[in-house]
Structures are given as C-alpha cells and as structure tokens.
Motif scaffolding. Sequence first.
Motif, PDB file in Angstrom:
ATOM      1  N   TRP A  25      31.513  87.226  71.113  1.00  0.00           N
ATOM      2  CA  TRP A  25      30.605  86.244  70.314  1.00  0.00           C
ATOM      3  C   TRP A  25      30.016  85.098  71.259  1.00  0.00           C
ATOM      4  O   TRP A  25      28.826  84.638  70.924  1.00  0.00           O
ATOM      5  CB  TRP A  25      31.698  85.492  69.324  1.00  0.00           C
ATOM      6  CG  TRP A  25      31.906  85.906  68.188  1.00  0.00           C
ATOM      7  CD1 TRP A  25      33.255  86.524  67.664  1.00  0.00           C
ATOM      8  CD2 TRP A  25      30.806  86.449  67.035  1.00  0.00           C
ATOM      9  NE1 TRP A  25      33.046  87.111  66.477  1.00  0.00           N
ATOM     10  CE2 TRP A  25      31.705  87.046  65.931  1.00  0.00           C
ATOM     11  CE3 TRP A  25      29.597  86.101  66.806  1.00  0.00           C
ATOM     12  CZ2 TRP A  25      31.057  87.651  64.747  1.00  0.00           C
ATOM     13  CZ3 TRP A  25      28.973  86.903  65.813  1.00  0.00           C
ATOM     14  CH2 TRP A  25      29.727  87.298  64.828  1.00  0.00           C
ATOM     15  N   VAL A  26      30.563  84.609  72.403  1.00  0.00           N
ATOM     16  CA  VAL A  26      30.089  83.811  73.252  1.00  0.00           C
ATOM     17  C   VAL A  26      28.789  84.724  73.695  1.00  0.00           C
ATOM     18  O   VAL A  26      27.563  83.613  73.644  1.00  0.00           O
ATOM     19  CB  VAL A  26      31.122  83.464  74.350  1.00  0.00           C
ATOM     20  CG1 VAL A  26      30.372  82.501  75.784  1.00  0.00           C
ATOM     21  CG2 VAL A  26      32.231  82.748  73.952  1.00  0.00           C
ATOM     22  N   TRP A  27      28.862  85.622  74.227  1.00  0.00           N
ATOM     23  CA  TRP A  27      27.568  86.337  74.755  1.00  0.00           C
ATOM     24  C   TRP A  27      26.416  86.372  73.586  1.00  0.00           C
ATOM     25  O   TRP A  27      25.116  86.387  74.062  1.00  0.00           O
ATOM     26  CB  TRP A  27      27.917  87.344  75.672  1.00  0.00           C
ATOM     27  CG  TRP A  27      28.431  87.039  76.858  1.00  0.00           C
ATOM     28  CD1 TRP A  27      29.820  87.291  77.009  1.00  0.00           C
ATOM     29  CD2 TRP A  27      27.803  86.621  78.048  1.00  0.00           C
ATOM     30  NE1 TRP A  27      29.952  86.763  78.379  1.00  0.00           N
ATOM     31  CE2 TRP A  27      28.700  86.479  78.959  1.00  0.00           C
ATOM     32  CE3 TRP A  27      26.529  86.312  78.285  1.00  0.00           C
ATOM     33  CZ2 TRP A  27      28.429  86.028  79.964  1.00  0.00           C
ATOM     34  CZ3 TRP A  27      25.883  85.932  79.544  1.00  0.00           C
ATOM     35  CH2 TRP A  27      27.211  85.637  80.441  1.00  0.00           C
ATOM     36  N   LEU A  28      27.014  86.671  72.512  1.00  0.00           N
ATOM     37  CA  LEU A  28      25.884  86.833  71.363  1.00  0.00           C
ATOM     38  C   LEU A  28      25.252  85.420  71.176  1.00  0.00           C
ATOM     39  O   LEU A  28      24.149  85.381  70.741  1.00  0.00           O
ATOM     40  CB  LEU A  28      26.680  87.379  70.225  1.00  0.00           C
ATOM     41  CG  LEU A  28      27.071  88.998  70.151  1.00  0.00           C
ATOM     42  CD1 LEU A  28      27.855  89.294  68.939  1.00  0.00           C
ATOM     43  CD2 LEU A  28      25.454  89.599  69.937  1.00  0.00           C
ATOM     44  N   GLY A  44      26.203  91.114  78.051  1.00  0.00           N
ATOM     45  CA  GLY A  44      26.851  91.132  76.851  1.00  0.00           C
ATOM     46  C   GLY A  44      27.198  92.577  76.231  1.00  0.00           C
ATOM     47  O   GLY A  44      28.408  92.629  75.764  1.00  0.00           O
ATOM     48  N   ILE A  45      26.189  93.505  76.397  1.00  0.00           N
ATOM     49  CA  ILE A  45      26.651  94.684  75.932  1.00  0.00           C
ATOM     50  C   ILE A  45      27.740  95.395  76.481  1.00  0.00           C
ATOM     51  O   ILE A  45      28.469  96.458  76.059  1.00  0.00           O
ATOM     52  CB  ILE A  45      25.409  95.642  75.638  1.00  0.00           C
ATOM     53  CG1 ILE A  45      25.629  96.748  74.748  1.00  0.00           C
ATOM     54  CG2 ILE A  45      24.894  96.176  77.230  1.00  0.00           C
ATOM     55  CD1 ILE A  45      24.252  97.452  74.408  1.00  0.00           C
ATOM     56  N   ARG A  46      27.952  95.056  77.747  1.00  0.00           N
ATOM     57  CA  ARG A  46      28.896  95.675  78.502  1.00  0.00           C
ATOM     58  C   ARG A  46      30.311  95.171  78.227  1.00  0.00           C
ATOM     59  O   ARG A  46      31.294  95.390  78.828  1.00  0.00           O
ATOM     60  CB  ARG A  46      28.843  95.437  80.059  1.00  0.00           C
ATOM     61  CG  ARG A  46      27.649  96.271  80.399  1.00  0.00           C
ATOM     62  CD  ARG A  46      27.480  96.243  82.011  1.00  0.00           C
ATOM     63  NE  ARG A  46      26.070  96.990  82.294  1.00  0.00           N
ATOM     64  CZ  ARG A  46      25.637  97.310  83.681  1.00  0.00           C
ATOM     65  NH1 ARG A  46      26.606  96.898  84.649  1.00  0.00           N
ATOM     66  NH2 ARG A  46      24.748  97.949  83.961  1.00  0.00           N
ATOM     67  N   GLN A  47      30.547  93.984  77.706  1.00  0.00           N
ATOM     68  CA  GLN A  47      31.642  93.291  77.108  1.00  0.00           C
ATOM     69  C   GLN A  47      32.291  93.736  75.851  1.00  0.00           C
ATOM     70  O   GLN A  47      33.391  93.654  75.361  1.00  0.00           O
ATOM     71  CB  GLN A  47      31.390  91.632  76.907  1.00  0.00           C
ATOM     72  CG  GLN A  47      30.696  90.915  78.178  1.00  0.00           C
ATOM     73  CD  GLN A  47      31.519  91.531  79.499  1.00  0.00           C
ATOM     74  OE1 GLN A  47      32.761  91.100  79.657  1.00  0.00           O
ATOM     75  NE2 GLN A  47      30.665  91.847  80.399  1.00  0.00           N
ATOM     76  N   THR A  64      20.614 100.276  80.038  1.00  0.00           N
ATOM     77  CA  THR A  64      21.522  99.186  80.528  1.00  0.00           C
ATOM     78  C   THR A  64      22.825  99.457  80.671  1.00  0.00           C
ATOM     79  O   THR A  64      23.449  99.010  81.614  1.00  0.00           O
ATOM     80  CB  THR A  64      20.976  97.870  80.231  1.00  0.00           C
ATOM     81  OG1 THR A  64      21.503  97.347  79.103  1.00  0.00           O
ATOM     82  CG2 THR A  64      19.451  97.548  80.484  1.00  0.00           C
ATOM     83  N   ARG A  65      23.396  99.873  79.546  1.00  0.00           N
ATOM     84  CA  ARG A  65      24.879 100.095  79.530  1.00  0.00           C
ATOM     85  C   ARG A  65      25.464 101.276  80.345  1.00  0.00           C
ATOM     86  O   ARG A  65      26.452 101.219  80.722  1.00  0.00           O
ATOM     87  CB  ARG A  65      25.306 100.194  77.795  1.00  0.00           C
ATOM     88  CG  ARG A  65      26.724 100.506  77.673  1.00  0.00           C
ATOM     89  CD  ARG A  65      27.576  99.119  78.066  1.00  0.00           C
ATOM     90  NE  ARG A  65      28.861  99.511  77.998  1.00  0.00           N
ATOM     91  CZ  ARG A  65      29.706  99.991  78.731  1.00  0.00           C
ATOM     92  NH1 ARG A  65      29.287 100.565  79.889  1.00  0.00           N
ATOM     93  NH2 ARG A  65      31.052 100.078  78.437  1.00  0.00           N
TER      94      ARG A  65
END
Length: 298
Positions: free
Chosen positions: A73-76, A182-185, A246-247
Amino acid sequence: MGDWIVSIAGTETGARWALGLALFSALAHAVFGAINKGGVDPFLNRGAINLWYGAMVAPFALFWLPLPSPGLWVWLGISYLVHIVYEYMQASAFEKGDFTLVYPIARGTGPLVALLLAAVIFHERFSMLQWAGGLLLSGAIMGLAVTNIRRNPVKGSLGPAIRAALATGIMLAIYTAVDAYGIRQAANPFTFLAWFFVLGAFGFPFIAYARWRSLAVKPPLRPLVWRGLAGAVVALFSFSAVMLATRIDSVGQTAALRETSIIFATAIGVLIFRERIDAARLALIAVIAAGAVLVEVG
C-alpha cells in the motif's frame, strides 16, 4: 498467471517475454498518446481514461485478486502521487505543442534517466554497448524533435511545450523506477497492477472535472466517453505489459526498449494528424531502432 510471471523472472524465457512485452507496450503507448492528444482537450481525455480503467479493473481488485500487503500500500500511494504529476505534465505538453514535437522530447528524456535509476536503485549493470545504445536512442529521439521544430515551425513560443515535455520525460523515468520497485513487492504482480488502476480513477479525474467546469463552452460528453473507453483499454495493455516486463527482466533495458514507441508515434502523426515527414526524420527513426537493438544485444 501471477505465479508463472514470478517463476520466469531472471530466466531466458523471462528475457524473451520481457522483450515482447516491452515492444508491445511501445506500440500501445504510441496509440495511447494519440488518443490522449486528440479530441477537444487532453486534460478531459485523461480524466475520462482514468475513470474508465478504474471501473473496468475494480471488480478484479476487490473480488478476484489478493489484497495488497501494508508495505505494498505504501508503494501504491507513492505511485499514485508520482502518476498525478506525470499525467498533468503529459496533458500540459499535449495541450501546448504538436504531437510530433512533445512526444519525441518526452520519450527521449526517459531512456538515459531510466538507465541511471535502474543502476542506482536496482543495482543493474549495463555494458558499454548498452550505454552507447541508450545515448544513441535518446540522442536520435531528441534530434527528431529538433527536426520537427525546423520542418514545422509554429506560431508563438515553443518554450512552455518543450519544458512540459522534458518534465514529462523525467517523470516517466521516475514512475518506471517507482512502479518497478512496487510491483516487485507484490506476491502477485497483478495485485499491484489492479490497485494501481483503481487508485488512478481517484486522481486525475478530479483535475479533469475542475478543468471542465472552467471551460466557457462545455464540450459534448458522448465523444469524450468513447475516447476515454478506447484510451482505457489501450492503457491497460500498455502499462501492464511494461510493468510485467520490469518484473521479470531488467528495468533499465525494458524502459529503453519501450521508447521505440516514437517510431510508431511518428507513423501515427503522419497518418492520423497529417503531419509531414521527410528523409531526415526517417533516418533518425532508423538510428532510434539501432539504439534499441544495441540496448537489447549489449
């Protein structure tokens, strides 16, 4: 599907998929840029697009995919703020300048900044050949913008359009790095993508609504609704493709390859917006393609 995406990250299969996704995203993004540029107003276009893709993805985010973790949520939230700035600068650039002027400048700024951010944030290492390809790619795209200015002089100052396009390119590189992180989290990459689109419906549409209220002559809503739907469908494919790339593979390499969108955008500018092209610009497009090849094979 999400588990499979994660499983091929860092493999030869992942590299092949990342290449295909980056090039597909380049084509889709050029189409998206044309949709956003056309019509009555790029601010209204963008607001309609965001509303549509948020509504389209919300059921999957709420009822199909796992909810984001607290850290995600933080990265979003960071991505949400970065994209509002990016979308505002992009709409400003489209409002102030011709498509074949501002689009190359924005796309030309991005590759080198993205390579630098990928090296710093993701500790990616690039060969000298790849750095040379990035320089060639950015330089040729910028050269295309300069050629467009000389071939198609416009009335008034170009300064505001160029500044907005440069800011768009910088924000593009920043959002690529933020969203790639973010997508990697996310355990399931589609969780990040789905909530990115849902949150997007609660950002720029408010700016678009304020813009609409300020207009002395309100444009008809029906064409805007259909343009927003078309743009939303293209945006879903374009952004999802580049983020998945990128993922599973290099962030910097994916970002550079996506900038081949300028080749498709030039074709759109000629065919759709009836903007002229000549031998010099065709040669620069060939150099752009060569730079992308160096980034990929380097």
